[in-house]
Design an enzyme around this catalytic site. Structure first.
Site, PDB file in Angstrom:
ATOM      1  N   LYS A  53      13.853   0.636  26.763  1.00 48.80           N
ATOM      2  CA  LYS A  53      12.566   0.162  27.301  1.00 48.80           C
ATOM      3  C   LYS A  53      11.699  -0.468  26.216  1.00 48.80           C
ATOM      4  O   LYS A  53      10.964  -1.429  26.472  1.00 48.80           O
ATOM      5  CB  LYS A  53      11.810   1.313  27.983  1.00 48.80           C
ATOM      6  CG  LYS A  53      12.589   1.992  29.111  1.00 48.80           C
ATOM      7  CD  LYS A  53      13.056   1.026  30.188  1.00 48.80           C
ATOM      8  CE  LYS A  53      14.413   1.450  30.718  1.00 48.80           C
ATOM      9  NZ  LYS A  53      15.112   0.460  31.495  1.00 48.80           N
TER      10      LYS A  53
ATOM     11  N   ARG B  16      21.201  -5.328  38.199  1.00 46.61           N
ATOM     12  CA  ARG B  16      22.185  -5.147  39.284  1.00 46.61           C
ATOM     13  C   ARG B  16      21.670  -5.832  40.544  1.00 46.61           C
ATOM     14  O   ARG B  16      20.513  -6.237  40.604  1.00 46.61           O
ATOM     15  CB  ARG B  16      22.312  -3.647  39.572  1.00 46.61           C
ATOM     16  CG  ARG B  16      20.962  -3.045  39.981  1.00 46.61           C
ATOM     17  CD  ARG B  16      21.042  -1.620  40.454  1.00 46.61           C
ATOM     18  NE  ARG B  16      19.771  -1.181  41.002  1.00 46.61           N
ATOM     19  CZ  ARG B  16      18.766  -0.681  40.306  1.00 46.61           C
ATOM     20  NH1 ARG B  16      18.861  -0.553  38.993  1.00 46.61           N
ATOM     21  NH2 ARG B  16      17.640  -0.323  40.899  1.00 46.61           N
TER      22      ARG B  16
ATOM     23  N   GLU C 244       2.551   4.356  26.892  1.00 42.53           N
ATOM     24  CA  GLU C 244       1.902   3.265  27.627  1.00 42.53           C
ATOM     25  C   GLU C 244       0.580   3.762  28.179  1.00 42.53           C
ATOM     26  O   GLU C 244       0.448   4.945  28.503  1.00 42.53           O
ATOM     27  CB  GLU C 244       2.768   2.821  28.831  1.00 42.53           C
ATOM     28  CG  GLU C 244       3.908   1.905  28.474  1.00 42.53           C
ATOM     29  CD  GLU C 244       4.689   1.454  29.700  1.00 42.53           C
ATOM     30  OE1 GLU C 244       4.204   1.593  30.843  1.00 42.53           O
ATOM     31  OE2 GLU C 244       5.814   0.974  29.500  1.00 42.53           O
TER      32      GLU C 244
ATOM     33  N   HIS D 260      10.117   8.454  43.406  1.00 43.80           N
ATOM     34  CA  HIS D 260      10.852   7.326  42.832  1.00 43.80           C
ATOM     35  C   HIS D 260      11.991   6.830  43.726  1.00 43.80           C
ATOM     36  O   HIS D 260      12.790   6.001  43.298  1.00 43.80           O
ATOM     37  CB  HIS D 260      11.362   7.652  41.420  1.00 43.80           C
ATOM     38  CG  HIS D 260      10.262   8.071  40.492  1.00 43.80           C
ATOM     39  ND1 HIS D 260       9.223   7.238  40.151  1.00 43.80           N
ATOM     40  CD2 HIS D 260      10.007   9.248  39.867  1.00 43.80           C
ATOM     41  CE1 HIS D 260       8.384   7.870  39.358  1.00 43.80           C
ATOM     42  NE2 HIS D 260       8.830   9.095  39.169  1.00 43.80           N
TER      43      HIS D 260
HETATM   44  C1  MV4 Z   1       3.943   3.489  35.086  1.00 41.20           C
HETATM   45  C2  MV4 Z   1       2.974   3.908  36.025  1.00 41.20           C
HETATM   46  C3  MV4 Z   1       1.642   3.780  35.679  1.00 41.20           C
HETATM   47  N1  MV4 Z   1       1.302   3.286  34.459  1.00 41.20           N
HETATM   48  N2  MV4 Z   1       3.552   2.996  33.892  1.00 41.20           N
HETATM   49  C4  MV4 Z   1       7.782   5.103  37.399  1.00 41.20           C
HETATM   50  C5  MV4 Z   1       9.224   4.808  37.192  1.00 41.20           C
HETATM   51  C6  MV4 Z   1       9.316   3.732  36.165  1.00 41.20           C
HETATM   52  N3  MV4 Z   1      10.043   2.625  36.708  1.00 41.20           N
HETATM   53  C7  MV4 Z   1       7.921   3.388  35.801  1.00 41.20           C
HETATM   54  N4  MV4 Z   1       7.052   4.171  36.613  1.00 41.20           N
HETATM   55  C8  MV4 Z   1       5.702   4.097  36.479  1.00 41.20           C
HETATM   56  N5  MV4 Z   1       5.254   3.571  35.324  1.00 41.20           N
HETATM   57  C9  MV4 Z   1       2.265   2.912  33.599  1.00 41.20           C
HETATM   58  N6  MV4 Z   1       1.906   2.464  32.398  1.00 41.20           N
HETATM   59  C10 MV4 Z   1       3.415   4.420  37.223  1.00 41.20           C
HETATM   60  C11 MV4 Z   1       4.791   4.528  37.465  1.00 41.20           C
HETATM   61  C12 MV4 Z   1       5.164   5.067  38.732  1.00 41.20           C
HETATM   62  C13 MV4 Z   1       5.816   4.284  39.671  1.00 41.20           C
HETATM   63  C14 MV4 Z   1       6.176   2.978  39.418  1.00 41.20           C
HETATM   64  C15 MV4 Z   1       6.829   2.227  40.356  1.00 41.20           C
HETATM   65  C16 MV4 Z   1       7.119   2.780  41.603  1.00 41.20           C
HETATM   66  C17 MV4 Z   1       6.773   4.062  41.868  1.00 41.20           C
HETATM   67  C18 MV4 Z   1       6.129   4.840  40.921  1.00 41.20           C
HETATM   68  C19 MV4 Z   1       5.775   6.155  41.233  1.00 41.20           C
HETATM   69  C20 MV4 Z   1       5.142   6.914  40.298  1.00 41.20           C
HETATM   70  C21 MV4 Z   1       4.841   6.366  39.048  1.00 41.20           C
END
Ligand code: MV4
Length: 504
Positions: A120, A296, A204, A239
């Site tokens: 990442k 993918r 982050e 998720h």
């Molecule tokens: C975040 C966020 C808020 N702020 N990053 C969750 C899985 C990963 N793909 C990244 N994710 C998140 N990153 C920052 N800086 C909130 C999430 C997150 C989220 C993101 C996408 C779809 C669903 C989610 C559910 C909870 C938290």
């Protein structure tokens, strides 16, 4: 018809995505080779493929995840390429490399591109270099809690600790204040080490109540990279996405152009080829931040196909065979598409996996309906694999029409023998906030208590009461007779319902 991209390929997957790729192969004149575990000997994907090779016992660690077996199967069958689908081996750099080293084509990006975005922090560095906005934070792993504290002060709380090797939310910890930092760092490291064998963690800034919006990209081997617009994927639980749509109510044509350009730039910087997705967070003010890249074909790819008219799996195969992308102008989405992931889960009981044999399957049809399924009557749903049994996808002229069409389609969908998420999806589609598109990544979990306890519409209860009365009546006339397909246990439940309703 033009020459097929390959004459034979192997599909290293099962369920609906294996069937999706087999269908694309048949349309393109490619022979398909399925693989299957003991549990899938009679699965639909095995029957529908031109050939099938047994690769091991039911646990995926001994079958669908054994790269060497799968490559051997491909060579033995005389396949020229391997399509990995999603999950299993799809995003393993070592597998993409092993396929190439075996003299076969991996239908996906080069191993180097998978590696480039697998870390990442490396992906963030690439994105920044490409001019793609990323969430404020670090591009290197944290040394210790003291360093984390200094960085948190700089960006301001709350912050998120994330696993460098992460994705999908594992090894992620929110920290609201300094006092929580040290223990959050410990647990993030522990979880990351467990999940990825790497305890590196970075920081982050936490984005409040964003939407999850992702951009589909497609790139060929000659440097052409296009974006196919966005998918809105905010309706998710733990998720796991439940509903996806294209386009997003939050994305204007102007924002689409900017997000699309940002995604294309990041993908180019990664040396990306084939179909890929850039995930973004989109905040309430319209700021977007690159999160990660998925290397993918994704579960939700059909919504993009329906609004663009472009067959992503066809293009995955054609790109892998060395064809050039013919798209010149920006692709503009037409109408609205929604996908509901139908899973074998008991939504009323904490989404517990449900197992059993499919008794009856009625798939909706009519205008604007697509069913990407992997099951049929008689299919055994066990606990070995993902609970996704099929995807119901609709296309209509507007979002409002697509919501109405999806509701109609879910109403027609009948699956017996297991619990499914179908009724839960109906309740979501009836929700006024969902209907307005007022959703963010926490929306579903916020509304979950009401949505799982919501009563079905009154007519459903009336039909159930009448059915109970009829079964009770039949039982009274011939108590000894076979139960006629509904099953003894079901009859008992109906009889009880009839009695308690005073319908005797
Ligand atoms: C975040 C966020 C808020 N702020 N990053 C969750 C899985 C990963 N793909 C990244 N994710 C998140 N990153 C920052 N800086 C909130 C999430 C997150 C989220 C993101 C996408 C779809 C669903 C989610 C559910 C909870 C938290």
């Amino acid at each position: 018809m033009s020459a097929p991209p390959f004459h034979k390929i192997l599909i290293a997957n099962r369920g609906e995505i294996a069937l999706r790729v087999i269908r694309a192969c048949r349309e393109l004149g490619i022979r398909s080779v399925a693989v299957f575990s003991d549990a899938d000997a009679r699965a639909v994907h095995v029957r529908e493929a031109d050939e099938a090779v047994h690769v091991g016992p039911a646990p995926s660690s001994e079958s669908y995840l054994v790269g060497e077996r799968i490559i051997d199967a491909a060579k033995q069958a005389g396949a020229q390429a391997i399509h990995p689908g999603y999950g299993f081996l799809a995003e393993r750099e070592w597998f993409a490399r092993a396929v190439r080293d075996a003299g076969l084509v991996f239908v996906g990006p080069p191993a180097e591109a998978i590696a480039a975005v697998g870390s990442k922090t490396a992906a963030r560095t690439l994105a920044i270099k490409a001019g793609t906005p990323v969430v404020p934070g670090t591009t290197t792993a944290l040394k210790d809690a003291a360093e984390a504290g200094r960085i948190a002060e700089e960006f301001g709380y709350p912050i998120l600790l994330k696993a460098v090797a992460g994705g999908g939310g594992k090894g992620m910890r929110m920290v609201r204040q300094k006092s929580e930092l040290a223990s959050a760092l410990d647990s993030a490291r522990r979880e990351a080490k467990n999940a990825f064998g790497d305890d590196a963690v970075y920081v982050e800034k936490f984005i409040e109540r964003p939407r999850h919006v992702e951009i589909q990209v497609l790139g060929d081997m000659f440097g052409t990279m296009v974006h196919l617009g966005e998918r809105e994927c905010s309706v998710q639980r733990r998720h796991q996405k439940m509903i996806e749509e294209a386009p997003s109510v939050a994305v204007s044509p102007e924002l689409r152009t900017r997000m699309g350009a940002a995604a294309v730039a990041a993908a180019k910087a990664a040396g990306y080829v084939n179909a890929g997705t850039c995930e973004f967070l989109l905040d309430a003010s319209g700021n977007f931040y690159f999160l990660e890249m998925n290397t993918r074909i994704q579960v939700e790819h059909p919504v993009t196909e329906l609004v663009t008219g472009i067959d992503l799996v066809h293009w995955q195969l054609r790109i892998a065979a060395g064809e050039r992308l013919p798209f010149k102008a920006d692709i503009v989405p037409r109408g609205w598409a929604i996908e509901c992931r139908i899973t074998s889960e008991d939504t009323a009981n904490g989404f517990l996996p449900s197992t059993g044999t499919i008794g009856y399957l009625h798939v909706p049809a009519g205008p604007g309906i697509r069913w990407d399924g992997g099951i049929e009557a008689g299919s055994e749903i066990g606990l070995y694999y993902d609970p996704l049994v099929g995807k119901l996808i609709v296309h209509a002229a507007s979002r409002e029409a697509a919501v109405a069409r999806m509701h109609r389609a879910l109403h027609e969908l009948t699956i017996t023998g297991i619990e499914t998420s179908r009724d839960f999806h109906l309740r979501v589609l009836e929700d006024s906030e969902f209907q307005r598109g007022a959703i963010d990544i926490q929306w579903l979990e916020r509304r979950l208590p009401e949505l799982v306890s919501a009563k079905p519409p009154a007519d459903v209860e009336r039909v159930a009461a009448i059915t109970a009365a009829l079964i009770a009546e039949r039982h009274r006339l011939a108590p000894h007779r076979a139960t006629g397909g509904t099953g003894a246990a079901a009859d008992t439940a109906w009889l009880q319902a009839a009695r308690t309703d005073g319908l005797r």
